[in-house]
Design a protein around this motif. Structure first.
Motif, PDB file in Angstrom:
ATOM      1  N   THR A  52       9.387  -6.189  -2.949  1.00  0.00           N
ATOM      2  CA  THR A  52       8.347  -7.222  -3.046  1.00  0.00           C
ATOM      3  C   THR A  52       7.587  -7.357  -1.728  1.00  0.00           C
ATOM      4  OG1 THR A  52       9.693  -8.414  -4.648  1.00  0.00           O
ATOM      5  CG2 THR A  52       7.933  -9.652  -3.572  1.00  0.00           C
ATOM      6  N   TYR A  53       8.307  -7.302  -0.620  1.00  0.00           N
ATOM      7  CA  TYR A  53       7.667  -7.390   0.696  1.00  0.00           C
ATOM      8  C   TYR A  53       6.691  -6.237   0.886  1.00  0.00           C
ATOM      9  CZ  TYR A  53       7.046  -6.742   5.690  1.00  0.00           C
ATOM     10  OH  TYR A  53       6.502  -6.546   6.927  1.00  0.00           O
ATOM     11  N   TRP A  54       7.126  -5.010   0.583  1.00  0.00           N
ATOM     12  CA  TRP A  54       6.255  -3.851   0.772  1.00  0.00           C
ATOM     13  C   TRP A  54       5.048  -3.917  -0.149  1.00  0.00           C
ATOM     14  CZ3 TRP A  54       6.837   1.190   3.240  1.00  0.00           C
ATOM     15  CH2 TRP A  54       7.741   1.158   4.292  1.00  0.00           C
ATOM     16  N   HIS A  55       5.240  -4.385  -1.373  1.00  0.00           N
ATOM     17  CA  HIS A  55       4.107  -4.482  -2.298  1.00  0.00           C
ATOM     18  C   HIS A  55       3.125  -5.569  -1.874  1.00  0.00           C
ATOM     19  CE1 HIS A  55       4.670  -1.629  -5.529  1.00  0.00           C
ATOM     20  NE2 HIS A  55       5.969  -1.821  -5.436  1.00  0.00           N
ATOM     21  N   SER A  56       3.603  -6.606  -1.212  1.00  0.00           N
ATOM     22  CA  SER A  56       2.695  -7.658  -0.756  1.00  0.00           C
ATOM     23  C   SER A  56       1.906  -7.228   0.482  1.00  0.00           C
ATOM     24  CB  SER A  56       3.455  -8.947  -0.466  1.00  0.00           C
ATOM     25  OG  SER A  56       4.300  -8.784   0.657  1.00  0.00           O
ATOM     26  N   MET A  57       2.484  -6.310   1.276  1.00  0.00           N
ATOM     27  CA  MET A  57       1.846  -5.881   2.510  1.00  0.00           C
ATOM     28  C   MET A  57       0.912  -4.684   2.330  1.00  0.00           C
ATOM     29  SD  MET A  57       2.918  -7.704   5.157  1.00  0.00           S
ATOM     30  CE  MET A  57       2.724  -6.645   6.560  1.00  0.00           C
ATOM     31  N   PHE A  58       1.259  -3.774   1.402  1.00  0.00           N
ATOM     32  CA  PHE A  58       0.555  -2.503   1.302  1.00  0.00           C
ATOM     33  C   PHE A  58       0.238  -2.160  -0.133  1.00  0.00           C
ATOM     34  CE2 PHE A  58       3.732  -2.288   4.713  1.00  0.00           C
ATOM     35  CZ  PHE A  58       2.889  -2.219   5.800  1.00  0.00           C
ATOM     36  N   VAL A  59      -0.714  -1.264  -0.290  1.00  0.00           N
ATOM     37  CA  VAL A  59      -1.007  -0.688  -1.601  1.00  0.00           C
ATOM     38  C   VAL A  59      -0.178   0.582  -1.676  1.00  0.00           C
ATOM     39  CG1 VAL A  59      -2.778   0.239  -3.102  1.00  0.00           C
ATOM     40  CG2 VAL A  59      -3.336  -1.632  -1.549  1.00  0.00           C
ATOM     41  N   LEU A  60       0.846   0.578  -2.518  1.00  0.00           N
ATOM     42  CA  LEU A  60       1.755   1.715  -2.605  1.00  0.00           C
ATOM     43  C   LEU A  60       1.248   2.730  -3.615  1.00  0.00           C
ATOM     44  CD1 LEU A  60       5.165  -0.168  -2.603  1.00  0.00           C
ATOM     45  CD2 LEU A  60       3.978   0.837  -0.676  1.00  0.00           C
ATOM     46  N   SER A  61       1.681   3.965  -3.451  1.00  0.00           N
ATOM     47  CA  SER A  61       1.303   4.998  -4.406  1.00  0.00           C
ATOM     48  C   SER A  61       2.044   4.777  -5.718  1.00  0.00           C
ATOM     49  CB  SER A  61       1.610   6.381  -3.843  1.00  0.00           C
ATOM     50  OG  SER A  61       3.007   6.538  -3.705  1.00  0.00           O
ATOM     51  N   LYS A  62       1.549   5.354  -6.798  1.00  0.00           N
ATOM     52  CA  LYS A  62       2.133   5.145  -8.110  1.00  0.00           C
ATOM     53  C   LYS A  62       3.515   5.758  -8.237  1.00  0.00           C
ATOM     54  CE  LYS A  62      -2.209   4.678 -10.547  1.00  0.00           C
ATOM     55  NZ  LYS A  62      -3.059   5.188 -11.629  1.00  0.00           N
ATOM     56  N   GLY A  63       3.823   6.730  -7.395  1.00  0.00           N
ATOM     57  CA  GLY A  63       5.131   7.383  -7.460  1.00  0.00           C
ATOM     58  C   GLY A  63       6.289   6.492  -7.052  1.00  0.00           C
ATOM     59  N   TYR A  64       5.991   5.377  -6.389  1.00  0.00           N
ATOM     60  CA  TYR A  64       7.040   4.474  -5.940  1.00  0.00           C
ATOM     61  C   TYR A  64       6.780   3.134  -6.529  1.00  0.00           C
ATOM     62  CZ  TYR A  64       8.658   8.026  -2.780  1.00  0.00           C
ATOM     63  OH  TYR A  64       9.170   9.173  -2.268  1.00  0.00           O
ATOM     64  N   LYS A 114      -5.671   2.678   4.149  1.00  0.00           N
ATOM     65  CA  LYS A 114      -5.782   3.274   2.818  1.00  0.00           C
ATOM     66  C   LYS A 114      -4.466   3.102   2.073  1.00  0.00           C
ATOM     67  CE  LYS A 114      -4.604   7.811   4.634  1.00  0.00           C
ATOM     68  NZ  LYS A 114      -3.468   8.337   3.961  1.00  0.00           N
ATOM     69  N   ARG A 115      -4.445   3.577   0.865  1.00  0.00           N
ATOM     70  CA  ARG A 115      -3.216   3.527   0.065  1.00  0.00           C
ATOM     71  C   ARG A 115      -2.142   4.368   0.742  1.00  0.00           C
ATOM     72  NH1 ARG A 115      -2.241   2.803  -5.490  1.00  0.00           N
ATOM     73  NH2 ARG A 115      -4.459   2.483  -5.756  1.00  0.00           N
ATOM     74  N   LEU A 116      -0.908   3.854   0.780  1.00  0.00           N
ATOM     75  CA  LEU A 116       0.188   4.622   1.346  1.00  0.00           C
ATOM     76  C   LEU A 116       0.505   5.804   0.434  1.00  0.00           C
ATOM     77  CD1 LEU A 116       2.698   1.880   2.523  1.00  0.00           C
ATOM     78  CD2 LEU A 116       1.155   3.209   3.916  1.00  0.00           C
ATOM     79  N   SER A 117       0.657   6.959   1.025  1.00  0.00           N
ATOM     80  CA  SER A 117       0.991   8.146   0.242  1.00  0.00           C
ATOM     81  C   SER A 117       2.491   8.175  -0.029  1.00  0.00           C
ATOM     82  CB  SER A 117       0.574   9.399   1.001  1.00  0.00           C
ATOM     83  OG  SER A 117       1.364   9.536   2.169  1.00  0.00           O
ATOM     84  N   ALA A 118       2.910   9.135  -0.828  1.00  0.00           N
ATOM     85  CA  ALA A 118       4.338   9.270  -1.134  1.00  0.00           C
ATOM     86  C   ALA A 118       5.142   9.552   0.129  1.00  0.00           C
ATOM     87  CB  ALA A 118       4.543  10.374  -2.162  1.00  0.00           C
TER      88      ALA A 118
END
Length: 88
Positions: free
Chosen positions: A76-88, A32-36
């Motif tokens: 960029t690496y984290w955004h390519s691997m995971f769906v991050l929360s909007k807070g980050y 799922k989307r990573l939480s804060a």
């Protein structure tokens, strides 16, 4: 699967039912989307990198360049691997 079937399988195999959480390259793998809270590790890693790079014997411009590129690539690496929360 139905809960009764899962319970029967757990009883037969003597396994316990749990969550599928494991880490790859230091990051928890979840579907799922990573939480804060999950993203807090990313923030802590970035802070550590800035502290380490800030103490290097480089010019101010060199440290700024190193920090900007390092944080950009880490983000960029984290955004390519995971769906991050909007807070980050």
């Amino acid at each position: 699967m139905e809960n009764t079937i899962v319970e029967d399988l757990c009883e037969l195999t003597e396994y316990t039912r749990g969550k599928l959480l494991f880490k790859y390259l230091g990051v928890s793998i979840i579907a799922k989307r990573l939480s804060a809270i999950d993203c807090e590790m990313l923030v802590q890693k970035m802070i550590m990198k800035v502290k380490i790079w800030g103490t290097m014997n480089l010019s101010y411009a060199g440290r700024v360049k190193l920090v900007n590129l390092g944080l950009l690539h880490m983000n960029t690496y984290w955004h390519s691997m995971f769906v991050l929360s909007k807070g980050y």
